[in-house]
Write a protein that holds these residues in place. Structure first.
Motif, mmCIF file in Angstrom:
data_model
loop_
_atom_site.group_PDB
_atom_site.id
_atom_site.type_symbol
_atom_site.label_atom_id
_atom_site.label_comp_id
_atom_site.label_asym_id
_atom_site.label_seq_id
_atom_site.Cartn_x
_atom_site.Cartn_y
_atom_site.Cartn_z
ATOM 1 N N GLU A 253 -8.831 10.680 -39.622
ATOM 2 C CA GLU A 253 -9.433 11.900 -39.046
ATOM 3 C C GLU A 253 -8.511 13.102 -39.211
ATOM 4 O O GLU A 253 -8.937 14.246 -39.125
ATOM 5 C CB GLU A 253 -9.757 11.676 -37.571
ATOM 6 C CG GLU A 253 -10.988 10.805 -37.426
ATOM 7 C CD GLU A 253 -11.433 10.633 -35.991
ATOM 8 O OE1 GLU A 253 -10.979 11.408 -35.117
ATOM 9 O OE2 GLU A 253 -12.223 9.700 -35.759
ATOM 10 N N GLU A 255 -5.965 13.142 -41.803
ATOM 11 C CA GLU A 255 -5.421 13.246 -43.165
ATOM 12 C C GLU A 255 -6.534 13.085 -44.186
ATOM 13 O O GLU A 255 -7.483 12.327 -43.958
ATOM 14 C CB GLU A 255 -4.398 12.123 -43.439
ATOM 15 C CG GLU A 255 -3.313 11.951 -42.427
ATOM 16 C CD GLU A 255 -2.285 13.056 -42.463
ATOM 17 O OE1 GLU A 255 -2.109 13.677 -43.539
ATOM 18 O OE2 GLU A 255 -1.662 13.293 -41.414
ATOM 19 N N ASP A 256 -6.342 13.765 -45.311
ATOM 20 C CA ASP A 256 -7.273 13.630 -46.419
ATOM 21 C C ASP A 256 -6.739 12.502 -47.315
ATOM 22 O O ASP A 256 -5.716 12.654 -47.982
ATOM 23 C CB ASP A 256 -7.301 14.969 -47.164
ATOM 24 C CG ASP A 256 -8.104 14.918 -48.440
ATOM 25 O OD1 ASP A 256 -8.552 13.820 -48.826
ATOM 26 O OD2 ASP A 256 -8.260 15.984 -49.061
ATOM 27 N N TRP A 257 -7.414 11.347 -47.313
ATOM 28 C CA TRP A 257 -6.845 10.180 -48.007
ATOM 29 C C TRP A 257 -6.687 10.434 -49.511
ATOM 30 O O TRP A 257 -5.760 9.938 -50.138
ATOM 31 C CB TRP A 257 -7.655 8.902 -47.740
ATOM 32 C CG TRP A 257 -8.999 8.800 -48.401
ATOM 33 C CD1 TRP A 257 -10.195 9.109 -47.841
ATOM 34 C CD2 TRP A 257 -9.290 8.348 -49.728
ATOM 35 N NE1 TRP A 257 -11.204 8.886 -48.733
ATOM 36 C CE2 TRP A 257 -10.686 8.417 -49.909
ATOM 37 C CE3 TRP A 257 -8.513 7.874 -50.789
ATOM 38 C CZ2 TRP A 257 -11.325 8.050 -51.096
ATOM 39 C CZ3 TRP A 257 -9.144 7.507 -51.972
ATOM 40 C CH2 TRP A 257 -10.518 7.599 -52.122
ATOM 41 N N GLU A 258 -7.605 11.256 -50.052
ATOM 42 C CA GLU A 258 -7.515 11.497 -51.500
ATOM 43 C C GLU A 258 -6.244 12.261 -51.860
ATOM 44 O O GLU A 258 -5.608 12.012 -52.877
ATOM 45 C CB GLU A 258 -8.755 12.240 -51.989
ATOM 46 C CG GLU A 258 -9.921 11.279 -52.088
ATOM 47 C CD GLU A 258 -11.223 11.927 -52.485
ATOM 48 O OE1 GLU A 258 -11.581 12.940 -51.844
ATOM 49 O OE2 GLU A 258 -11.872 11.415 -53.395
ATOM 50 N N LYS A 259 -5.871 13.171 -50.964
ATOM 51 C CA LYS A 259 -4.648 13.948 -51.188
ATOM 52 C C LYS A 259 -3.421 13.030 -51.079
ATOM 53 O O LYS A 259 -2.501 13.092 -51.890
ATOM 54 C CB LYS A 259 -4.562 15.053 -50.121
ATOM 55 C CG LYS A 259 -4.076 16.362 -50.671
ATOM 56 C CD LYS A 259 -4.464 17.470 -49.757
ATOM 57 C CE LYS A 259 -3.280 18.393 -49.586
ATOM 58 N NZ LYS A 259 -3.450 19.273 -48.434
#
Ligand code: ATP
Length: 483
Positions: A253, A255-259
Protein backbone atom coordinates in the motif's frame (compact mmCIF):
# COMPACT_ATOMS: atom_id res chain seq x y z
CA UNK A 1 32.33 -23.60 -27.06
CA UNK A 2 32.13 -26.98 -25.33
CA UNK A 3 35.83 -27.05 -25.96
CA UNK A 4 36.18 -23.76 -24.08
CA UNK A 5 34.42 -25.33 -21.10
CA UNK A 6 36.82 -28.27 -21.12
CA UNK A 7 39.76 -25.89 -21.06
CA UNK A 8 38.31 -23.92 -18.16
CA UNK A 9 37.59 -27.10 -16.19
CA UNK A 10 41.13 -28.38 -16.85
CA UNK A 11 42.69 -25.09 -15.76
CA UNK A 12 40.48 -24.99 -12.67
CA UNK A 13 41.83 -28.37 -11.59
CA UNK A 14 45.44 -27.78 -12.65
CA UNK A 15 45.70 -24.54 -10.72
CA UNK A 16 43.71 -25.39 -7.60
CA UNK A 17 40.39 -23.65 -8.19
CA UNK A 18 38.12 -26.70 -8.11
CA UNK A 19 38.57 -30.45 -7.82
CA UNK A 20 35.96 -33.17 -8.39
CA UNK A 21 34.48 -34.21 -5.00
CA UNK A 22 35.76 -37.41 -3.34
CA UNK A 23 38.08 -37.97 -6.30
CA UNK A 24 40.35 -40.32 -4.33
CA UNK A 25 37.48 -42.80 -4.16
CA UNK A 26 36.34 -42.47 -7.75
CA UNK A 27 34.36 -39.27 -7.28
CA UNK A 28 30.86 -38.42 -6.09
CA UNK A 29 28.59 -37.05 -8.82
CA UNK A 30 27.67 -33.38 -8.69
CA UNK A 31 30.01 -32.52 -5.79
CA UNK A 32 33.14 -30.39 -5.97
CA UNK A 33 35.85 -29.25 -3.59
CA UNK A 34 37.36 -25.78 -3.85
CA UNK A 35 41.16 -25.76 -3.83
CA UNK A 36 43.46 -23.15 -2.26
CA UNK A 37 43.11 -20.64 -5.09
CA UNK A 38 39.39 -21.29 -5.67
CA UNK A 39 38.66 -20.85 -1.98
CA UNK A 40 40.14 -17.35 -2.09
CA UNK A 41 38.10 -16.44 -5.16
CA UNK A 42 34.89 -17.85 -3.70
CA UNK A 43 35.42 -15.92 -0.46
CA UNK A 44 36.11 -12.71 -2.34
CA UNK A 45 32.87 -13.08 -4.31
CA UNK A 46 30.92 -13.79 -1.13
CA UNK A 47 32.51 -10.88 0.73
CA UNK A 48 31.77 -8.49 -2.12
CA UNK A 49 28.16 -9.66 -2.25
CA UNK A 50 27.77 -9.22 1.52
CA UNK A 51 29.51 -5.88 1.51
CA UNK A 52 27.37 -4.58 -1.38
CA UNK A 53 23.99 -5.79 -0.21
CA UNK A 54 24.32 -5.73 3.58
CA UNK A 55 27.14 -3.50 4.84
CA UNK A 56 26.70 -0.71 2.32
CA UNK A 57 22.95 -0.50 2.71
CA UNK A 58 20.98 0.81 5.63
CA UNK A 59 17.82 -1.14 4.78
CA UNK A 60 19.16 -4.73 4.79
CA UNK A 61 20.17 -6.92 7.73
CA UNK A 62 21.89 -10.31 7.73
CA UNK A 63 20.87 -13.75 8.94
CA UNK A 64 22.63 -17.11 9.30
CA UNK A 65 19.96 -19.77 9.78
CA UNK A 66 20.40 -23.47 10.48
CA UNK A 67 21.05 -25.79 7.55
CA UNK A 68 18.74 -28.40 9.05
CA UNK A 69 15.18 -27.37 9.67
CA UNK A 70 11.87 -28.71 10.90
CA UNK A 71 9.85 -30.71 8.38
CA UNK A 72 6.93 -28.31 8.88
CA UNK A 73 9.01 -25.47 7.41
CA UNK A 74 9.19 -27.38 4.13
CA UNK A 75 5.58 -28.48 4.24
CA UNK A 76 4.50 -24.86 4.63
CA UNK A 77 6.80 -23.66 1.87
CA UNK A 78 5.41 -26.28 -0.50
CA UNK A 79 8.77 -27.99 -1.00
CA UNK A 80 7.80 -31.43 0.33
CA UNK A 81 4.97 -31.68 -2.19
CA UNK A 82 6.04 -29.49 -5.07
CA UNK A 83 9.82 -29.20 -5.13
CA UNK A 84 10.60 -31.85 -7.67
CA UNK A 85 12.19 -32.48 -11.03
CA UNK A 86 10.59 -34.56 -13.76
CA UNK A 87 13.06 -37.31 -14.62
CA UNK A 88 13.21 -40.23 -17.00
CA UNK A 89 15.62 -43.12 -17.44
CA UNK A 90 17.10 -44.61 -20.57
CA UNK A 91 16.22 -48.32 -20.33
CA UNK A 92 19.16 -49.18 -22.54
CA UNK A 93 22.11 -47.41 -20.86
CA UNK A 94 20.41 -46.54 -17.54
CA UNK A 95 21.17 -42.82 -17.84
CA UNK A 96 18.84 -40.72 -15.69
CA UNK A 97 18.09 -37.28 -17.04
CA UNK A 98 15.85 -34.27 -16.39
CA UNK A 99 13.01 -34.30 -18.92
CA UNK A 100 12.96 -30.51 -19.35
CA UNK A 101 16.72 -30.43 -20.02
CA UNK A 102 16.47 -33.28 -22.55
CA UNK A 103 13.69 -31.51 -24.47
CA UNK A 104 15.16 -28.01 -24.25
CA UNK A 105 18.58 -29.15 -25.47
CA UNK A 106 16.85 -30.85 -28.40
CA UNK A 107 14.81 -27.73 -29.25
CA UNK A 108 17.96 -25.62 -29.04
CA UNK A 109 19.95 -27.87 -31.36
CA UNK A 110 17.24 -28.72 -33.93
CA UNK A 111 15.63 -25.33 -34.49
CA UNK A 112 15.96 -25.59 -38.30
CA UNK A 113 14.29 -29.03 -38.60
CA UNK A 114 11.47 -28.02 -36.29
CA UNK A 115 10.41 -25.23 -38.65
CA UNK A 116 9.31 -27.72 -41.27
CA UNK A 117 7.64 -30.27 -38.97
CA UNK A 118 3.93 -30.46 -38.35
CA UNK A 119 2.45 -32.39 -35.44
CA UNK A 120 -0.97 -32.92 -34.05
CA UNK A 121 -0.36 -33.42 -30.35
CA UNK A 122 -3.18 -34.47 -28.08
CA UNK A 123 -2.06 -33.26 -24.67
CA UNK A 124 -0.13 -30.19 -25.74
CA UNK A 125 -2.07 -27.24 -27.16
CA UNK A 126 -1.03 -25.67 -30.46
CA UNK A 127 -0.05 -22.46 -28.62
CA UNK A 128 2.07 -24.35 -26.10
CA UNK A 129 3.89 -26.17 -28.86
CA UNK A 130 4.52 -22.97 -30.80
CA UNK A 131 5.74 -21.24 -27.67
CA UNK A 132 8.13 -24.10 -26.85
CA UNK A 133 9.59 -23.99 -30.37
CA UNK A 134 10.15 -20.23 -30.09
CA UNK A 135 11.42 -19.94 -26.51
CA UNK A 136 13.04 -23.42 -26.37
CA UNK A 137 11.57 -23.73 -22.87
CA UNK A 138 9.13 -26.25 -21.41
CA UNK A 139 9.30 -25.25 -17.74
CA UNK A 140 5.97 -25.76 -16.03
CA UNK A 141 4.85 -28.55 -18.40
CA UNK A 142 3.23 -31.64 -16.91
CA UNK A 143 4.88 -35.08 -17.13
CA UNK A 144 2.29 -36.13 -19.73
CA UNK A 145 3.09 -33.17 -22.00
CA UNK A 146 6.81 -33.85 -21.75
CA UNK A 147 6.32 -37.53 -22.53
CA UNK A 148 4.27 -36.59 -25.57
CA UNK A 149 6.80 -34.16 -27.02
CA UNK A 150 9.66 -36.63 -26.45
CA UNK A 151 7.69 -39.26 -28.39
CA UNK A 152 6.61 -36.85 -31.15
CA UNK A 153 10.10 -35.50 -31.70
CA UNK A 154 11.68 -38.92 -31.17
CA UNK A 155 14.25 -37.47 -28.81
CA UNK A 156 16.97 -40.03 -28.27
CA UNK A 157 19.24 -40.67 -25.28
CA UNK A 158 22.23 -38.27 -25.52
CA UNK A 159 24.47 -40.97 -24.01
CA UNK A 160 23.71 -44.09 -26.08
CA UNK A 161 21.56 -42.74 -28.95
CA UNK A 162 18.68 -45.19 -28.29
CA UNK A 163 15.02 -44.28 -28.08
CA UNK A 164 14.00 -46.42 -25.15
CA UNK A 165 12.79 -44.21 -22.31
CA UNK A 166 10.82 -45.00 -19.17
CA UNK A 167 7.90 -42.69 -18.44
CA UNK A 168 8.54 -39.26 -16.93
CA UNK A 169 8.33 -39.31 -13.13
CA UNK A 170 8.68 -36.64 -10.47
CA UNK A 171 11.45 -36.87 -7.85
CA UNK A 172 11.62 -34.61 -4.83
CA UNK A 173 14.81 -32.59 -4.53
CA UNK A 174 14.87 -32.20 -0.74
CA UNK A 175 17.34 -34.24 1.33
CA UNK A 176 15.64 -35.79 4.35
CA UNK A 177 17.65 -36.11 7.58
CA UNK A 178 16.75 -38.42 10.40
CA UNK A 179 17.50 -36.93 13.79
CA UNK A 180 18.10 -39.08 16.87
CA UNK A 181 20.01 -42.32 17.25
CA UNK A 182 17.31 -44.82 18.10
CA UNK A 183 15.97 -46.35 14.92
CA UNK A 184 12.23 -46.09 14.51
CA UNK A 185 12.16 -43.22 16.95
CA UNK A 186 13.81 -40.69 14.71
CA UNK A 187 12.44 -37.31 13.75
CA UNK A 188 12.31 -36.37 10.13
CA UNK A 189 13.88 -33.02 9.25
CA UNK A 190 15.33 -31.64 6.01
CA UNK A 191 18.54 -30.09 4.80
CA UNK A 192 17.39 -26.76 3.49
CA UNK A 193 16.63 -26.61 -0.23
CA UNK A 194 16.97 -22.83 -0.26
CA UNK A 195 18.07 -20.20 2.24
CA UNK A 196 14.91 -18.13 1.75
CA UNK A 197 12.75 -20.01 4.27
CA UNK A 198 15.13 -18.95 7.06
CA UNK A 199 14.09 -15.35 6.44
CA UNK A 200 10.37 -16.13 6.58
CA UNK A 201 10.59 -18.40 9.61
CA UNK A 202 12.59 -15.73 11.47
CA UNK A 203 10.50 -12.79 10.28
CA UNK A 204 8.94 -12.24 13.70
CA UNK A 205 12.25 -12.67 15.55
CA UNK A 206 13.94 -10.13 13.31
CA UNK A 207 11.19 -7.55 13.53
CA UNK A 208 11.04 -7.92 17.32
CA UNK A 209 14.77 -7.94 18.01
CA UNK A 210 16.05 -5.22 15.66
CA UNK A 211 15.12 -1.68 14.65
CA UNK A 212 13.97 -2.55 11.12
CA UNK A 213 11.11 -0.62 9.52
CA UNK A 214 9.40 -1.40 6.23
CA UNK A 215 10.67 -1.54 3.58
CA UNK A 216 13.64 -3.67 4.65
CA UNK A 217 15.51 -6.71 3.46
CA UNK A 218 16.98 -9.77 5.16
CA UNK A 219 20.00 -11.29 3.46
CA UNK A 220 21.55 -14.67 3.85
CA UNK A 221 24.61 -16.32 2.38
CA UNK A 222 24.93 -20.03 2.89
CA UNK A 223 24.65 -23.60 1.71
CA UNK A 224 21.54 -25.16 0.23
CA UNK A 225 21.06 -28.77 -0.82
CA UNK A 226 19.15 -30.28 -3.74
CA UNK A 227 19.19 -33.85 -4.94
CA UNK A 228 20.06 -32.92 -8.53
CA UNK A 229 20.77 -35.56 -11.18
CA UNK A 230 22.03 -33.40 -14.04
CA UNK A 231 25.70 -33.99 -14.69
CA UNK A 232 28.33 -31.83 -16.34
CA UNK A 233 29.06 -28.12 -16.57
CA UNK A 234 31.24 -28.18 -13.47
CA UNK A 235 29.87 -26.20 -10.51
CA UNK A 236 26.93 -24.76 -12.46
CA UNK A 237 24.58 -27.29 -10.87
CA UNK A 238 25.62 -29.27 -7.81
CA UNK A 239 23.80 -31.02 -4.99
CA UNK A 240 25.36 -28.75 -2.38
CA UNK A 241 25.75 -25.10 -3.28
CA UNK A 242 25.96 -21.66 -1.82
CA UNK A 243 23.12 -19.20 -2.23
CA UNK A 244 22.96 -15.48 -1.72
CA UNK A 245 19.33 -14.59 -1.14
CA UNK A 246 17.53 -11.46 -0.02
CA UNK A 247 13.91 -11.18 0.99
CA UNK A 248 12.96 -7.54 0.57
CA UNK A 249 9.82 -6.91 2.65
CA UNK A 250 7.50 -4.01 1.86
CA UNK A 251 3.95 -2.80 2.32
CA UNK A 252 2.28 -2.83 -1.12
CA UNK A 253 0.00 0.00 0.00
CA UNK A 254 3.00 2.27 0.52
CA UNK A 255 5.37 1.09 -2.20
CA UNK A 256 5.13 0.69 -5.93
CA UNK A 257 6.33 -2.90 -6.44
CA UNK A 258 7.23 -2.29 -10.07
CA UNK A 259 9.58 0.50 -9.08
CA UNK A 260 11.19 -1.66 -6.40
CA UNK A 261 11.53 -4.50 -8.90
CA UNK A 262 13.25 -2.25 -11.44
CA UNK A 263 15.54 -0.93 -8.70
CA UNK A 264 16.60 -4.47 -7.86
CA UNK A 265 17.26 -5.27 -11.50
CA UNK A 266 19.58 -2.29 -11.69
CA UNK A 267 21.43 -3.19 -8.42
CA UNK A 268 21.95 -6.77 -9.58
CA UNK A 269 23.18 -5.70 -13.02
CA UNK A 270 25.64 -3.21 -11.51
CA UNK A 271 26.95 -5.84 -9.09
CA UNK A 272 27.79 -8.13 -11.98
CA UNK A 273 29.39 -5.61 -14.31
CA UNK A 274 30.99 -3.15 -11.87
CA UNK A 275 31.45 -5.39 -8.83
CA UNK A 276 32.60 -8.58 -10.52
CA UNK A 277 33.90 -6.91 -13.68
CA UNK A 278 31.90 -9.07 -16.11
CA UNK A 279 31.45 -8.06 -19.77
CA UNK A 280 27.97 -6.61 -20.19
CA UNK A 281 27.43 -8.19 -23.60
CA UNK A 282 27.38 -11.61 -21.90
CA UNK A 283 24.35 -10.75 -19.78
CA UNK A 284 20.64 -10.53 -20.46
CA UNK A 285 17.27 -10.57 -18.70
CA UNK A 286 14.62 -13.19 -19.42
CA UNK A 287 11.04 -12.66 -18.29
CA UNK A 288 9.15 -15.78 -17.17
CA UNK A 289 5.95 -16.47 -19.07
CA UNK A 290 2.69 -17.42 -17.31
CA UNK A 291 3.37 -21.18 -17.53
CA UNK A 292 6.83 -21.02 -16.10
CA UNK A 293 6.14 -18.55 -13.29
CA UNK A 294 4.97 -19.88 -9.92
CA UNK A 295 1.26 -19.22 -9.42
CA UNK A 296 1.85 -16.82 -6.50
CA UNK A 297 4.47 -14.72 -8.28
CA UNK A 298 3.38 -11.53 -10.06
CA UNK A 299 6.63 -11.21 -11.98
CA UNK A 300 9.80 -13.30 -12.27
CA UNK A 301 12.83 -12.45 -14.33
CA UNK A 302 16.11 -14.32 -14.62
CA UNK A 303 19.41 -12.66 -15.25
CA UNK A 304 21.21 -14.99 -17.61
CA UNK A 305 24.90 -15.25 -18.42
CA UNK A 306 26.30 -16.52 -21.68
CA UNK A 307 28.23 -19.54 -20.34
CA UNK A 308 30.30 -21.60 -22.82
CA UNK A 309 27.24 -23.90 -22.89
CA UNK A 310 24.78 -21.08 -23.68
CA UNK A 311 22.74 -18.42 -21.87
CA UNK A 312 21.69 -19.88 -18.51
CA UNK A 313 20.09 -18.64 -15.32
CA UNK A 314 22.46 -16.89 -12.99
CA UNK A 315 20.26 -14.82 -10.71
CA UNK A 316 16.51 -14.99 -10.26
CA UNK A 317 14.34 -12.04 -9.26
CA UNK A 318 10.77 -12.71 -8.19
CA UNK A 319 7.92 -10.71 -6.73
CA UNK A 320 6.46 -13.40 -4.47
CA UNK A 321 3.65 -11.28 -2.95
CA UNK A 322 2.83 -12.30 0.66
CA UNK A 323 2.60 -15.98 -0.28
CA UNK A 324 5.44 -17.27 1.91
CA UNK A 325 4.52 -15.45 5.10
CA UNK A 326 0.85 -16.37 4.60
CA UNK A 327 1.81 -20.03 4.20
CA UNK A 328 3.74 -19.93 7.49
CA UNK A 329 0.83 -18.16 9.19
CA UNK A 330 -1.46 -20.94 8.00
CA UNK A 331 0.84 -23.81 8.99
CA UNK A 332 2.16 -22.45 12.30
CA UNK A 333 -1.10 -20.91 13.48
CA UNK A 334 0.84 -17.77 14.48
CA UNK A 335 0.34 -14.23 13.28
CA UNK A 336 3.30 -12.83 11.36
CA UNK A 337 3.26 -9.09 10.93
CA UNK A 338 5.13 -5.90 11.67
CA UNK A 339 3.50 -2.80 13.12
CA UNK A 340 3.75 0.41 11.12
CA UNK A 341 4.80 2.93 13.80
CA UNK A 342 3.07 5.82 12.03
CA UNK A 343 -0.35 4.26 11.67
CA UNK A 344 -0.13 1.40 14.19
CA UNK A 345 -1.35 -0.82 11.39
CA UNK A 346 -0.33 -4.51 11.44
CA UNK A 347 1.27 -5.34 8.10
CA UNK A 348 2.07 -8.78 6.71
CA UNK A 349 4.46 -7.54 4.04
CA UNK A 350 4.95 -8.57 0.45
CA UNK A 351 8.35 -9.62 -0.73
CA UNK A 352 10.71 -9.26 -3.68
CA UNK A 353 13.40 -11.94 -3.79
CA UNK A 354 16.73 -11.71 -5.60
CA UNK A 355 18.31 -15.19 -5.37
CA UNK A 356 21.72 -16.03 -6.77
CA UNK A 357 23.99 -19.08 -6.73
CA UNK A 358 27.46 -18.03 -5.59
CA UNK A 359 29.03 -21.03 -7.33
CA UNK A 360 27.42 -19.93 -10.59
CA UNK A 361 28.94 -16.49 -10.06
CA UNK A 362 32.27 -18.25 -9.52
CA UNK A 363 31.97 -20.23 -12.76
CA UNK A 364 30.90 -17.10 -14.62
CA UNK A 365 33.96 -15.23 -13.32
CA UNK A 366 36.25 -18.00 -14.56
CA UNK A 367 34.51 -18.20 -17.96
CA UNK A 368 34.49 -14.44 -18.47
CA UNK A 369 38.11 -14.04 -17.39
CA UNK A 370 39.54 -16.89 -19.48
CA UNK A 371 41.70 -15.65 -22.37
CA UNK A 372 44.25 -17.32 -24.59
CA UNK A 373 46.98 -15.15 -26.05
CA UNK A 374 49.32 -17.32 -28.09
CA UNK A 375 51.03 -19.60 -25.60
CA UNK A 376 49.76 -17.60 -22.68
CA UNK A 377 46.56 -18.43 -20.81
CA UNK A 378 45.45 -15.55 -18.68
CA UNK A 379 42.56 -15.13 -16.28
CA UNK A 380 41.61 -11.46 -16.44
CA UNK A 381 39.78 -11.56 -13.10
CA UNK A 382 38.81 -8.16 -11.73
CA UNK A 383 41.64 -7.29 -9.29
CA UNK A 384 39.06 -6.64 -6.53
CA UNK A 385 38.18 -10.34 -6.40
CA UNK A 386 41.39 -11.95 -7.74
CA UNK A 387 42.58 -14.78 -5.42
CA UNK A 388 45.91 -13.01 -4.88
CA UNK A 389 46.48 -9.35 -5.68
CA UNK A 390 50.27 -9.45 -5.79
CA UNK A 391 52.91 -12.15 -6.34
CA UNK A 392 56.38 -11.38 -4.99
CA UNK A 393 59.52 -12.99 -6.42
CA UNK A 394 63.24 -12.83 -5.78
CA UNK A 395 64.92 -12.80 -9.22
CA UNK A 396 67.02 -15.83 -8.21
CA UNK A 397 66.13 -18.39 -5.56
CA UNK A 398 69.72 -19.12 -4.60
CA UNK A 399 70.81 -15.56 -3.79
CA UNK A 400 70.25 -15.03 -0.11
CA UNK A 401 70.18 -11.27 -0.28
CA UNK A 402 67.48 -11.24 -2.96
CA UNK A 403 65.40 -13.84 -1.16
CA UNK A 404 65.76 -11.97 2.14
CA UNK A 405 64.66 -8.66 0.60
CA UNK A 406 61.76 -10.27 -1.29
CA UNK A 407 60.55 -12.00 1.91
CA UNK A 408 60.75 -8.70 3.78
CA UNK A 409 58.66 -7.04 1.07
CA UNK A 410 56.20 -9.94 1.12
CA UNK A 411 55.72 -9.53 4.88
CA UNK A 412 55.13 -5.79 4.48
CA UNK A 413 52.69 -6.00 1.59
CA UNK A 414 50.69 -8.93 2.93
CA UNK A 415 49.64 -6.79 5.89
CA UNK A 416 47.52 -4.85 3.39
CA UNK A 417 46.94 -7.09 0.35
CA UNK A 418 46.47 -10.80 -0.27
CA UNK A 419 49.92 -11.78 -1.55
CA UNK A 420 51.72 -14.90 -2.64
CA UNK A 421 55.45 -15.63 -2.73
CA UNK A 422 57.18 -17.69 -5.41
CA UNK A 423 60.84 -18.54 -5.98
CA UNK A 424 60.50 -21.69 -8.09
CA UNK A 425 61.65 -21.90 -11.72
CA UNK A 426 62.54 -18.85 -13.77
CA UNK A 427 60.72 -15.53 -13.87
CA UNK A 428 58.99 -16.33 -17.19
CA UNK A 429 57.46 -19.52 -15.76
CA UNK A 430 56.40 -17.71 -12.61
CA UNK A 431 54.61 -15.06 -14.71
CA UNK A 432 52.78 -17.77 -16.67
CA UNK A 433 51.68 -19.47 -13.46
CA UNK A 434 50.40 -16.23 -11.94
CA UNK A 435 48.58 -15.36 -15.20
CA UNK A 436 46.75 -18.66 -14.95
CA UNK A 437 45.51 -17.94 -11.45
CA UNK A 438 44.64 -14.35 -12.33
CA UNK A 439 47.17 -12.48 -10.16
CA UNK A 440 47.02 -8.87 -11.44
CA UNK A 441 50.56 -7.85 -10.47
CA UNK A 442 53.95 -9.55 -10.08
CA UNK A 443 56.75 -7.82 -8.19
CA UNK A 444 60.36 -8.88 -8.73
CA UNK A 445 63.24 -8.03 -6.42
CA UNK A 446 66.48 -7.99 -8.47
CA UNK A 447 70.11 -6.98 -7.91
CA UNK A 448 69.35 -3.31 -8.65
CA UNK A 449 66.69 -3.38 -5.94
CA UNK A 450 69.44 -3.81 -3.34
CA UNK A 451 70.89 -0.50 -4.50
CA UNK A 452 67.98 1.66 -5.72
CA UNK A 453 65.27 0.23 -3.40
CA UNK A 454 62.90 -0.11 -6.35
CA UNK A 455 61.29 -3.22 -7.86
CA UNK A 456 59.84 -4.29 -11.22
CA UNK A 457 56.05 -4.45 -11.26
CA UNK A 458 54.59 -6.45 -14.13
CA UNK A 459 50.96 -6.04 -15.15
CA UNK A 460 48.97 -9.23 -15.90
CA UNK A 461 46.80 -7.76 -18.66
CA UNK A 462 49.28 -5.59 -20.56
CA UNK A 463 52.44 -7.51 -19.53
CA UNK A 464 54.04 -4.07 -19.21
CA UNK A 465 56.76 -3.68 -16.61
CA UNK A 466 57.42 -0.55 -14.59
CA UNK A 467 59.94 0.30 -11.92
CA UNK A 468 58.36 1.40 -8.63
CA UNK A 469 60.19 2.46 -5.43
CA UNK A 470 59.48 -0.06 -2.67
CA UNK A 471 58.37 2.69 -0.33
CA UNK A 472 55.61 3.65 -2.81
CA UNK A 473 54.25 0.17 -3.49
CA UNK A 474 51.46 0.34 -0.95
CA UNK A 475 49.96 3.53 -2.37
CA UNK A 476 50.65 2.33 -5.93
CA UNK A 477 48.53 -0.80 -5.44
CA UNK A 478 45.89 0.92 -3.33
CA UNK A 479 45.32 3.38 -6.17
CA UNK A 480 45.17 0.59 -8.76
CA UNK A 481 42.67 -1.37 -6.71
CA UNK A 482 40.41 1.65 -6.32
CA UNK A 483 39.96 1.99 -10.09
P1 ATP B 1 17.52 -23.87 -12.02
O1 ATP B 1 16.31 -23.54 -12.88
O2 ATP B 1 18.83 -23.59 -12.70
O3 ATP B 1 17.44 -25.22 -11.38
P2 ATP B 1 16.16 -22.55 -9.92
O4 ATP B 1 15.25 -21.63 -10.68
O5 ATP B 1 15.63 -23.79 -9.34
O6 ATP B 1 17.47 -22.86 -10.80
P3 ATP B 1 16.25 -20.95 -7.57
O7 ATP B 1 15.51 -21.90 -6.72
O8 ATP B 1 15.58 -19.71 -8.02
O9 ATP B 1 16.89 -21.71 -8.82
O10 ATP B 1 17.63 -20.61 -6.84
C1 ATP B 1 18.26 -19.35 -6.95
C2 ATP B 1 19.64 -19.46 -7.56
O11 ATP B 1 20.38 -20.50 -6.95
C3 ATP B 1 19.64 -19.79 -9.04
O12 ATP B 1 19.48 -18.65 -9.84
C4 ATP B 1 21.02 -20.39 -9.22
O13 ATP B 1 21.99 -19.37 -9.41
C5 ATP B 1 21.29 -21.06 -7.89
N1 ATP B 1 21.09 -22.52 -7.96
C6 ATP B 1 19.92 -23.20 -7.95
N2 ATP B 1 20.13 -24.53 -7.98
C7 ATP B 1 21.48 -24.70 -8.00
C8 ATP B 1 22.33 -25.84 -8.01
N3 ATP B 1 21.85 -27.07 -7.99
N4 ATP B 1 23.68 -25.65 -8.05
C9 ATP B 1 24.20 -24.40 -8.07
N5 ATP B 1 23.44 -23.28 -8.03
C10 ATP B 1 22.09 -23.41 -7.99
Amino acid sequence: MADQMEKIVALAKRRGFIYPGSELYGGLANTYDYGPVGTELLRNIKNLWWDTFVHRRTDIVGLDASLISHQKVWEASGHTSGFSDALLDCKSCKRRIRADHLIEDFLENHAEELRSTSFVPVKISADELKNAFVTKKVEGWTEEKMEEIIALLQIKCPSCGKLDWTGVRKFNLLFPVHLGIVEGDQDLAYLRGETAQGMFVNFENISNSTRVRLPFGVAQLGKSFRNEVTLGNSVFRTIEFEQGEIEYFFDPENEDWEKLFEGWKESMWQFIIKGLGIREENLRWRLHGDEERSFYSKRTEDMEYNFPFGFKELWGLAYRTDYDLKQHIKHSGKELYIVDPKTNKKVTPHVIEPAVGINRLFLMVLADAYHEEGERVVLRIDPKIAPYKIAIFPLLANKEQLVGKAKELFETLRAEFTCTFDDRGNIGKRYLYQDEIGTPWCVTVDFDSLEDHAVTVRDRDTTEQVRVPMAELSSYFTKKLRK
